[in-house]
Design a protein around this motif. Structure first.
Motif, PDB file in Angstrom:
ATOM      1  N   GLU A  34       3.216  -7.093  -3.584  1.00  0.00           N
ATOM      2  CA  GLU A  34       1.827  -7.383  -3.239  1.00  0.00           C
ATOM      3  C   GLU A  34       0.966  -6.123  -3.333  1.00  0.00           C
ATOM      4  OE1 GLU A  34       2.009  -8.953   0.665  1.00  0.00           O
ATOM      5  OE2 GLU A  34       2.820 -10.905   0.058  1.00  0.00           O
ATOM      6  N   LEU A  35       1.498  -4.999  -2.862  1.00  0.00           N
ATOM      7  CA  LEU A  35       0.748  -3.751  -2.910  1.00  0.00           C
ATOM      8  C   LEU A  35       0.530  -3.292  -4.348  1.00  0.00           C
ATOM      9  CD1 LEU A  35       2.415  -1.848   0.063  1.00  0.00           C
ATOM     10  CD2 LEU A  35       0.077  -2.758  -0.001  1.00  0.00           C
ATOM     11  N   ILE A  36       1.522  -3.492  -5.214  1.00  0.00           N
ATOM     12  CA  ILE A  36       1.376  -3.124  -6.622  1.00  0.00           C
ATOM     13  C   ILE A  36       0.276  -3.961  -7.267  1.00  0.00           C
ATOM     14  CG2 ILE A  36       2.509  -3.232  -8.883  1.00  0.00           C
ATOM     15  CD1 ILE A  36       5.132  -2.463  -7.419  1.00  0.00           C
ATOM     16  N   LYS A  37       0.269  -5.263  -6.997  1.00  0.00           N
ATOM     17  CA  LYS A  37      -0.784  -6.131  -7.543  1.00  0.00           C
ATOM     18  C   LYS A  37      -2.157  -5.709  -7.034  1.00  0.00           C
ATOM     19  CE  LYS A  37       2.080 -10.295  -8.040  1.00  0.00           C
ATOM     20  NZ  LYS A  37       2.305 -11.686  -7.546  1.00  0.00           N
ATOM     21  N   SER A  38      -2.239  -5.415  -5.748  1.00  0.00           N
ATOM     22  CA  SER A  38      -3.511  -4.991  -5.167  1.00  0.00           C
ATOM     23  C   SER A  38      -3.982  -3.673  -5.779  1.00  0.00           C
ATOM     24  CB  SER A  38      -3.378  -4.852  -3.651  1.00  0.00           C
ATOM     25  OG  SER A  38      -3.099  -6.098  -3.051  1.00  0.00           O
ATOM     26  N   ALA A  39      -3.052  -2.736  -5.967  1.00  0.00           N
ATOM     27  CA  ALA A  39      -3.407  -1.446  -6.560  1.00  0.00           C
ATOM     28  C   ALA A  39      -3.884  -1.624  -7.992  1.00  0.00           C
ATOM     29  CB  ALA A  39      -2.198  -0.506  -6.512  1.00  0.00           C
ATOM     30  N   ARG A  40      -3.238  -2.502  -8.714  1.00  0.00           N
ATOM     31  CA  ARG A  40      -3.638  -2.744 -10.105  1.00  0.00           C
ATOM     32  C   ARG A  40      -5.056  -3.313 -10.162  1.00  0.00           C
ATOM     33  NH1 ARG A  40       0.176  -6.104 -14.378  1.00  0.00           N
ATOM     34  NH2 ARG A  40      -1.186  -5.923 -16.209  1.00  0.00           N
ATOM     35  N   ARG A  41      -5.360  -4.266  -9.286  1.00  0.00           N
ATOM     36  CA  ARG A  41      -6.706  -4.834  -9.251  1.00  0.00           C
ATOM     37  C   ARG A  41      -7.733  -3.770  -8.854  1.00  0.00           C
ATOM     38  NH1 ARG A  41      -3.980  -9.426  -6.897  1.00  0.00           N
ATOM     39  NH2 ARG A  41      -4.471  -8.604  -4.797  1.00  0.00           N
ATOM     40  N   ALA A  42      -7.371  -2.935  -7.884  1.00  0.00           N
ATOM     41  CA  ALA A  42      -8.295  -1.897  -7.431  1.00  0.00           C
ATOM     42  C   ALA A  42      -8.600  -0.903  -8.538  1.00  0.00           C
ATOM     43  CB  ALA A  42      -7.709  -1.180  -6.215  1.00  0.00           C
ATOM     44  N   VAL A  43      -7.570  -0.453  -9.245  1.00  0.00           N
ATOM     45  CA  VAL A  43      -7.770   0.511 -10.331  1.00  0.00           C
ATOM     46  C   VAL A  43      -8.588  -0.118 -11.457  1.00  0.00           C
ATOM     47  CG1 VAL A  43      -6.588   1.833 -12.126  1.00  0.00           C
ATOM     48  CG2 VAL A  43      -5.719   1.860  -9.781  1.00  0.00           C
ATOM     49  N   HIS A  44      -8.329  -1.374 -11.763  1.00  0.00           N
ATOM     50  CA  HIS A  44      -9.102  -2.083 -12.797  1.00  0.00           C
ATOM     51  C   HIS A  44     -10.588  -2.046 -12.463  1.00  0.00           C
ATOM     52  CE1 HIS A  44     -10.050  -5.134 -15.841  1.00  0.00           C
ATOM     53  NE2 HIS A  44     -10.781  -5.733 -14.907  1.00  0.00           N
ATOM     54  N   THR A  45     -10.924  -2.224 -11.183  1.00  0.00           N
ATOM     55  CA  THR A  45     -12.318  -2.285 -10.754  1.00  0.00           C
ATOM     56  C   THR A  45     -12.920  -0.902 -10.508  1.00  0.00           C
ATOM     57  OG1 THR A  45     -11.939  -4.430  -9.705  1.00  0.00           O
ATOM     58  CG2 THR A  45     -13.888  -3.207  -9.014  1.00  0.00           C
ATOM     59  N   LEU A  46     -12.154  -0.042  -9.833  1.00  0.00           N
ATOM     60  CA  LEU A  46     -12.688   1.240  -9.386  1.00  0.00           C
ATOM     61  C   LEU A  46     -12.568   2.346 -10.426  1.00  0.00           C
ATOM     62  CD1 LEU A  46     -11.198   1.221  -5.764  1.00  0.00           C
ATOM     63  CD2 LEU A  46     -13.544   0.667  -6.428  1.00  0.00           C
ATOM     64  N   GLY A  47     -11.607   2.234 -11.331  1.00  0.00           N
ATOM     65  CA  GLY A  47     -11.392   3.274 -12.329  1.00  0.00           C
ATOM     66  C   GLY A  47     -10.081   3.991 -12.128  1.00  0.00           C
ATOM     67  N   SER A  48      -9.645   4.678 -13.161  1.00  0.00           N
ATOM     68  CA  SER A  48      -8.334   5.331 -13.124  1.00  0.00           C
ATOM     69  C   SER A  48      -8.277   6.520 -12.180  1.00  0.00           C
ATOM     70  CB  SER A  48      -7.946   5.784 -14.541  1.00  0.00           C
ATOM     71  OG  SER A  48      -8.913   6.703 -15.049  1.00  0.00           O
ATOM     72  N   ASP A  49      -9.427   7.030 -11.755  1.00  0.00           N
ATOM     73  CA  ASP A  49      -9.453   8.165 -10.836  1.00  0.00           C
ATOM     74  C   ASP A  49      -9.523   7.738  -9.376  1.00  0.00           C
ATOM     75  OD1 ASP A  49      -9.363  10.129 -12.831  1.00  0.00           O
ATOM     76  OD2 ASP A  49     -11.527   9.992 -13.158  1.00  0.00           O
ATOM     77  N   SER A  51      -8.837   7.074  -5.677  1.00  0.00           N
ATOM     78  CA  SER A  51      -7.946   7.779  -4.765  1.00  0.00           C
ATOM     79  C   SER A  51      -7.057   6.784  -4.033  1.00  0.00           C
ATOM     80  CB  SER A  51      -8.760   8.573  -3.746  1.00  0.00           C
ATOM     81  OG  SER A  51      -9.457   7.687  -2.872  1.00  0.00           O
ATOM     82  N   MET A  52      -6.029   7.293  -3.385  1.00  0.00           N
ATOM     83  CA  MET A  52      -5.155   6.435  -2.588  1.00  0.00           C
ATOM     84  C   MET A  52      -5.949   5.751  -1.474  1.00  0.00           C
ATOM     85  SD  MET A  52      -1.891   6.342  -3.563  1.00  0.00           S
ATOM     86  CE  MET A  52      -0.607   6.449  -2.311  1.00  0.00           C
ATOM     87  N   GLU A  53      -6.892   6.477  -0.894  1.00  0.00           N
ATOM     88  CA  GLU A  53      -7.700   5.900   0.176  1.00  0.00           C
ATOM     89  C   GLU A  53      -8.549   4.744  -0.348  1.00  0.00           C
ATOM     90  OE1 GLU A  53     -10.582   7.390   3.840  1.00  0.00           O
ATOM     91  OE2 GLU A  53      -9.895   8.818   2.317  1.00  0.00           O
ATOM     92  N   GLU A  54      -9.140   4.918  -1.523  1.00  0.00           N
ATOM     93  CA  GLU A  54      -9.961   3.860  -2.117  1.00  0.00           C
ATOM     94  C   GLU A  54      -9.113   2.651  -2.504  1.00  0.00           C
ATOM     95  OE1 GLU A  54     -13.506   6.486  -4.240  1.00  0.00           O
ATOM     96  OE2 GLU A  54     -11.557   6.300  -5.234  1.00  0.00           O
ATOM     97  N   ILE A  55      -7.944   2.919  -3.050  1.00  0.00           N
ATOM     98  CA  ILE A  55      -7.043   1.827  -3.432  1.00  0.00           C
ATOM     99  C   ILE A  55      -6.608   1.049  -2.195  1.00  0.00           C
ATOM    100  CG2 ILE A  55      -4.750   1.306  -4.367  1.00  0.00           C
ATOM    101  CD1 ILE A  55      -5.183   3.693  -6.294  1.00  0.00           C
ATOM    102  N   ALA A  56      -6.264   1.778  -1.142  1.00  0.00           N
ATOM    103  CA  ALA A  56      -5.829   1.129   0.092  1.00  0.00           C
ATOM    104  C   ALA A  56      -6.954   0.295   0.701  1.00  0.00           C
ATOM    105  CB  ALA A  56      -5.343   2.173   1.088  1.00  0.00           C
ATOM    106  N   ALA A  57      -8.170   0.832   0.692  1.00  0.00           N
ATOM    107  CA  ALA A  57      -9.307   0.094   1.246  1.00  0.00           C
ATOM    108  C   ALA A  57      -9.545  -1.195   0.465  1.00  0.00           C
ATOM    109  CB  ALA A  57     -10.552   0.970   1.222  1.00  0.00           C
ATOM    110  N   ALA A  58      -9.455  -1.111  -0.869  1.00  0.00           N
ATOM    111  CA  ALA A  58      -9.632  -2.310  -1.695  1.00  0.00           C
ATOM    112  C   ALA A  58      -8.534  -3.325  -1.434  1.00  0.00           C
ATOM    113  CB  ALA A  58      -9.662  -1.920  -3.172  1.00  0.00           C
ATOM    114  N   ALA A  59      -7.349  -2.851  -1.067  1.00  0.00           N
ATOM    115  CA  ALA A  59      -6.216  -3.736  -0.780  1.00  0.00           C
ATOM    116  C   ALA A  59      -6.263  -4.279   0.641  1.00  0.00           C
ATOM    117  CB  ALA A  59      -4.902  -2.992  -1.002  1.00  0.00           C
ATOM    118  N   GLY A  60      -7.226  -3.794   1.449  1.00  0.00           N
ATOM    119  CA  GLY A  60      -7.345  -4.274   2.815  1.00  0.00           C
ATOM    120  C   GLY A  60      -6.300  -3.723   3.756  1.00  0.00           C
ATOM    121  N   THR A  61      -5.815  -2.522   3.471  1.00  0.00           N
ATOM    122  CA  THR A  61      -4.814  -1.906   4.339  1.00  0.00           C
ATOM    123  C   THR A  61      -5.118  -0.417   4.445  1.00  0.00           C
ATOM    124  OG1 THR A  61      -2.429  -1.715   4.756  1.00  0.00           O
ATOM    125  CG2 THR A  61      -3.142  -1.492   2.465  1.00  0.00           C
TER     126      THR A  61
END
Length: 232
Positions: A34-49, A51-61
């Motif tokens: 689930e976290l891998i899927k969430s991270a993939r969606r976050a990077v797709h939207t936010l960009g390849s740069d 951060s872990m904090e941004e990815i986590a926030a987009a994943a709701g954790t």
């Protein structure tokens, strides 16, 4: 339902004979997916740069959850890369299976590669570049290199197999080097194409795949011949 372990719980599976250990392991694996899927969606939207904090926030954790499951950003890149690159590899294998000649096979593989990379350039960049070291100074490039290296090794083998059939015995000096050289050309040209802004002059993925395939098979000899001045 809260699927995070309660505060203070150990990440180790409980050593009990009643099946809780296997259920805990299954839970961890599902949560990791689930976290891998969430991270993939976050990077797709936010960009390849992102951060872990941004990815986590987009994943709701929280960022600490991602560090718990993946160690650091390189570990997350490794995990996402294993999924994405495996999908790309399967798609390229499916594309090449219907080819009748080595050149058709090359075109099918290059086209599939460009098409999938174009689907999400941010995710492609995230999983194919070496990350900078984490702020704590840890080594973060080895895991990512492993996933990417395995992918390109598999593609080199995929290219080499029909070459052996087509060229016959005694050509290992060519087969041993050319697939790796071909991958370098495809990757560098493809990534330059991905990074190019959209314009009327930018070819679509099929036209670019045909151009790259022509470079692989005949090089730029036709262009050199066209540019040659007639002998007086």
């Amino acid at each position: 339902m809260n699927i995070e372990p309660p505060p203070g719980d150990s990440e180790a599976a409980p050593a009990t004979p009643d099946g809780r250990a296997s259920r805990w392991q299954s839970h961890r694996e599902e949560r990791r997916r689930e976290l891998i899927k969430s991270a993939r969606r976050a990077v797709h939207t936010l960009g390849s740069d992102a951060s872990m904090e941004e990815i986590a926030a987009a994943a709701g954790t929280s960022k600490s959850v991602f560090y718990r499951y993946f160690g650091d950003k390189a570990g997350l890149q490794q995990a996402v890369g294993e999924v994405v690159l495996s999908q790309m590899q399967r798609r390229m294998q499916e594309a090449v299976e219907t080819a009748q000649t080595p050149r058709e096979g090359l075109f099918a593989m290059v086209s599939a590669y460009l098409q999938m990379a174009e689907t999400s350039p941010n995710v492609y960049t995230f999983v194919t570049r070496y990350p900078a070291a984490e702020q704590d100074g840890g080594q973060t490039t080895i895991a990512t290199a492993g996933a990417l290296g395995h992918f390109f090794d598999s593609i080199a083998d995929m290219i080499a197999r029909p070459m052996r059939t087509h060229l016959g015995a005694g050509k290992e000096s060519v087969i041993g080097y050319w697939p790796t050289a071909a991958i370098g050309l495809v990757r560098n040209a493809g990534e330059r194409w991905l990074a190019s802004p959209d314009s009327p002059a930018k070819p679509d993925h099929e036209a670019m795949a045909r151009q790259i395939t022509a470079w692989l098979c005949v090089g730029i000899a036709p262009e050199l011949a066209d540019a040659q001045e007639p002998v007086q």
